[in-house]
Design a protein around this motif. Sequence first.
Motif, PDB file in Angstrom:
ATOM      1  N   CYS A 114       0.803  -1.221   0.000  1.00  0.00           N
ATOM      2  CA  CYS A 114       0.000   0.000   0.000  1.00  0.00           C
ATOM      3  C   CYS A 114       0.840   1.276   0.000  1.00  0.00           C
TER       4      CYS A 114
ATOM      5  N   MET B 252      -6.767   2.092  -7.262  1.00  0.00           N
ATOM      6  CA  MET B 252      -7.079   1.338  -6.036  1.00  0.00           C
ATOM      7  C   MET B 252      -7.839   0.069  -6.423  1.00  0.00           C
TER       8      MET B 252
ATOM      9  N   HIS C 255     -14.515   7.398   1.237  1.00  0.00           N
ATOM     10  CA  HIS C 255     -15.414   6.238   1.243  1.00  0.00           C
ATOM     11  C   HIS C 255     -15.821   5.828   2.652  1.00  0.00           C
TER      12      HIS C 255
ATOM     13  N   CYS D 228       1.637   3.908  -2.924  1.00  0.00           N
ATOM     14  CA  CYS D 228       0.644   4.911  -3.306  1.00  0.00           C
ATOM     15  C   CYS D 228       0.187   5.778  -2.132  1.00  0.00           C
ATOM     16  N   HIS D 229       0.107   5.172  -0.951  1.00  0.00           N
ATOM     17  CA  HIS D 229      -0.481   5.911   0.179  1.00  0.00           C
ATOM     18  C   HIS D 229       0.549   6.529   1.108  1.00  0.00           C
TER      19      HIS D 229
HETATM   20  C1  HEC Z   1      -1.505   1.779  -7.105  1.00  0.00           C
HETATM   21  C2  HEC Z   1      -1.829   2.699  -6.039  1.00  0.00           C
HETATM   22  C3  HEC Z   1      -2.547   2.180  -4.812  1.00  0.00           C
HETATM   23  C4  HEC Z   1      -2.229   1.091  -4.053  1.00  0.00           C
HETATM   24  C5  HEC Z   1      -1.078   0.121  -4.235  1.00  0.00           C
HETATM   25  C6  HEC Z   1      -3.197   1.054  -2.987  1.00  0.00           C
HETATM   26  N1  HEC Z   1      -4.056   2.077  -3.104  1.00  0.00           N
HETATM   27 FE1  HEC Z   1      -5.543   2.526  -1.838  1.00  0.00          FE
HETATM   28  N2  HEC Z   1      -6.125   4.044  -3.051  1.00  0.00           N
HETATM   29  C7  HEC Z   1      -5.465   4.457  -4.161  1.00  0.00           C
HETATM   30  C8  HEC Z   1      -6.176   5.568  -4.746  1.00  0.00           C
HETATM   31  C9  HEC Z   1      -5.780   6.334  -5.998  1.00  0.00           C
HETATM   32  C10 HEC Z   1      -7.291   5.784  -3.941  1.00  0.00           C
HETATM   33  C11 HEC Z   1      -8.380   6.828  -4.138  1.00  0.00           C
HETATM   34  C12 HEC Z   1      -9.542   6.223  -4.878  1.00  0.00           C
HETATM   35  C13 HEC Z   1     -10.669   7.222  -5.125  1.00  0.00           C
HETATM   36  O1  HEC Z   1     -10.473   8.072  -5.988  1.00  0.00           O
HETATM   37  O2  HEC Z   1     -11.670   7.103  -4.449  1.00  0.00           O
HETATM   38  C14 HEC Z   1      -7.227   4.819  -2.867  1.00  0.00           C
HETATM   39  C15 HEC Z   1      -8.139   4.727  -1.846  1.00  0.00           C
HETATM   40  C16 HEC Z   1      -7.970   3.961  -0.706  1.00  0.00           C
HETATM   41  C17 HEC Z   1      -8.789   4.029   0.449  1.00  0.00           C
HETATM   42  C18 HEC Z   1      -9.996   4.914   0.641  1.00  0.00           C
HETATM   43  C19 HEC Z   1      -9.592   6.232   1.248  1.00  0.00           C
HETATM   44  C20 HEC Z   1     -10.762   7.164   1.481  1.00  0.00           C
HETATM   45  O3  HEC Z   1     -10.529   8.391   1.511  1.00  0.00           O
HETATM   46  O4  HEC Z   1     -11.885   6.714   1.661  1.00  0.00           O
HETATM   47  C21 HEC Z   1      -8.282   3.154   1.356  1.00  0.00           C
HETATM   48  C22 HEC Z   1      -8.799   2.877   2.754  1.00  0.00           C
HETATM   49  C23 HEC Z   1      -7.141   2.522   0.736  1.00  0.00           C
HETATM   50  N3  HEC Z   1      -6.982   3.039  -0.507  1.00  0.00           N
HETATM   51  C24 HEC Z   1      -6.364   1.553   1.363  1.00  0.00           C
HETATM   52  C25 HEC Z   1      -5.372   0.873   0.690  1.00  0.00           C
HETATM   53  C26 HEC Z   1      -4.663  -0.244   1.261  1.00  0.00           C
HETATM   54  C27 HEC Z   1      -4.869  -0.806   2.686  1.00  0.00           C
HETATM   55  C28 HEC Z   1      -3.803  -0.676   0.326  1.00  0.00           C
HETATM   56  C29 HEC Z   1      -2.880  -1.838   0.427  1.00  0.00           C
HETATM   57  C30 HEC Z   1      -3.444  -3.114   0.691  1.00  0.00           C
HETATM   58  C31 HEC Z   1      -3.948   0.199  -0.827  1.00  0.00           C
HETATM   59  N4  HEC Z   1      -4.920   1.100  -0.563  1.00  0.00           N
HETATM   60  C32 HEC Z   1      -3.193   0.092  -1.963  1.00  0.00           C
HETATM   61  C33 HEC Z   1      -4.319   3.926  -4.674  1.00  0.00           C
HETATM   62  C34 HEC Z   1      -3.697   2.792  -4.210  1.00  0.00           C
END
Ligand code: HEC
Length: 480
Positions: free
Chosen positions: A45, A88, A68, A48-49
């Motif tokens: 994660c 995501m 969300h 990206c985060h």
């Molecule tokens: C390739 C990039 C990427 C990866 C890897 C990734 N994410 Fe995300 N994630 C994003 C993006 C971009 C968003 C925003 C989506 C949207 O526009 O709603 C997001 C959204 C989220 C959200 C929602 C946040 C909100 O404001 O509600 C969560 C929780 C989250 N990710 C958790 C994770 C977790 C835990 C992992 C690992 C298991 C992970 N993400 C891996 C890109 C990524």
Amino acid sequence: MRLLSLPVFCRTAWIAVGASAIGSFAQSATGKGKVKVEEVYQQNCASCHGAKLEGGSGSALLGPEWKHGGDADSLFKVIRDGVKDTPMIGWNSLGESTLRALAIYIREEAYAAAHAKPSTRKTTEDNAPVVTKEHTYRVETVVTGLENPWSLAWLPDGRRLVTERPGRLRILDTKNKLSERIRGTPEVFARGQGGLLDVAIHPDYSRNGWIYLAYSDPRRLDGEDVSLTAIVRGRIKDGAWTEQQDIFRAPLKFYQTTRHHFGCRIVFEDGYLFFSMGERGRSDHAQDLTRPNGKIHRIFDDGRVPKDNPFSNRKDAYPTLWCYGNRNPQGLVRHPVTGDLWETEHGPRGGDELNLILRGANYGWPKASYGMNYDGSPLTPNTSLPGMKDPIIYWTPSIAASGLAVYEGDAFPKWRDNLLAGGLAKQEIHRLVLDGRKVVQREVIFSNRGRVRDVRVGPDGLVYVLIDDKNGKILRLRPE
Ligand code: HEC
């Protein structure tokens, strides 16, 4: 089992996974290697985060704004399902318990970002007005110098009884002067979370003078120190505990060597006495109807066993059981208006619960839970199972649920009929507004003044708070 007694705020979370497999915690819970939940986050994660959840190409995961939804359930769902047409993706392949663990981890980090760590938090002692949604109050110190105060009960003449967990029962007079310990109360198992616990006054105290004590009963079994929750009643005469009667004491074979999860709160109703017993760190016992631990019990207030308890048709069931599948019930209260029995339960990490206690029900521990183990390893993918009762609400991160009260009184009229739930680790009191059996509003009304062990409402309508500390105290909220 020792890990279970780690503080809830343990920040190093370990998750058992197969050596290289990030993919399936559930399968590898039996564990070949150990990887931190932080590591799972870092590998999957963080790109990206951000390494500290601060955001990058993906959103920041520290709140307070969430696209969300920032509660544990919404986080779980968005991690599982992903967000369509964005980078995501859904991470369903990680397995449900891992997704749950990640959600708890994100909640904990977000909480930590918004609050100083409780251990380093400067506790306020000032007397400035505290503004909450419905009422503004000031905090008064009623008394200090109590060693791990656990419970408080009012005598009809306005004096109060207070227990200190190491084993002292004391009287706090109407001028807030503390008596010496009452002589002759039972010896207690004052180790870990054990000791002298609840004190309660019989509803007909003015006539019969009975005072009830719940405590960790110290015994010896097979050459080892063992303990289990017991209840006695007695009377106080000339500073001494007298005429003691056993109200509940389980056979010695049920006693445990562990030092945690005793419960225990006492609630009276119409000649009955309900009380809670933690599972004593033996989680599998909570589902075992032949055992008393991990349950809520119903007996008569003189200790006799009612013939119509829910499992009395089962020969092997422990006769006093009212419900089961409870981990460590720390708050228990009868709602004076609805008659409902409410309980708060110290769950595993991220899984503290508010339950509505119903006859014969199974509350799921350890088969269903919103939490993970304190060491960060997956516990169960099931938050809910057929035939088991879900909590009415749960707390992620955990507050370390403690005492529970229903507010009745004139001092805070807009809190009337609300639940007030204490939390040790989070050092908070949560006000829960009920609509029947639903919680429709939650507000933190008290924080930053130490570990909240118990919350009580006095006959004066003021809210009394027991602060659990070696040098503990009783505080009181008075409306402005
Ligand atoms: C390739 C990039 C990427 C990866 C890897 C990734 N994410 Fe995300 N994630 C994003 C993006 C971009 C968003 C925003 C989506 C949207 O526009 O709603 C997001 C959204 C989220 C959200 C929602 C946040 C909100 O404001 O509600 C969560 C929780 C989250 N990710 C958790 C994770 C977790 C835990 C992992 C690992 C298991 C992970 N993400 C891996 C890109 C990524």
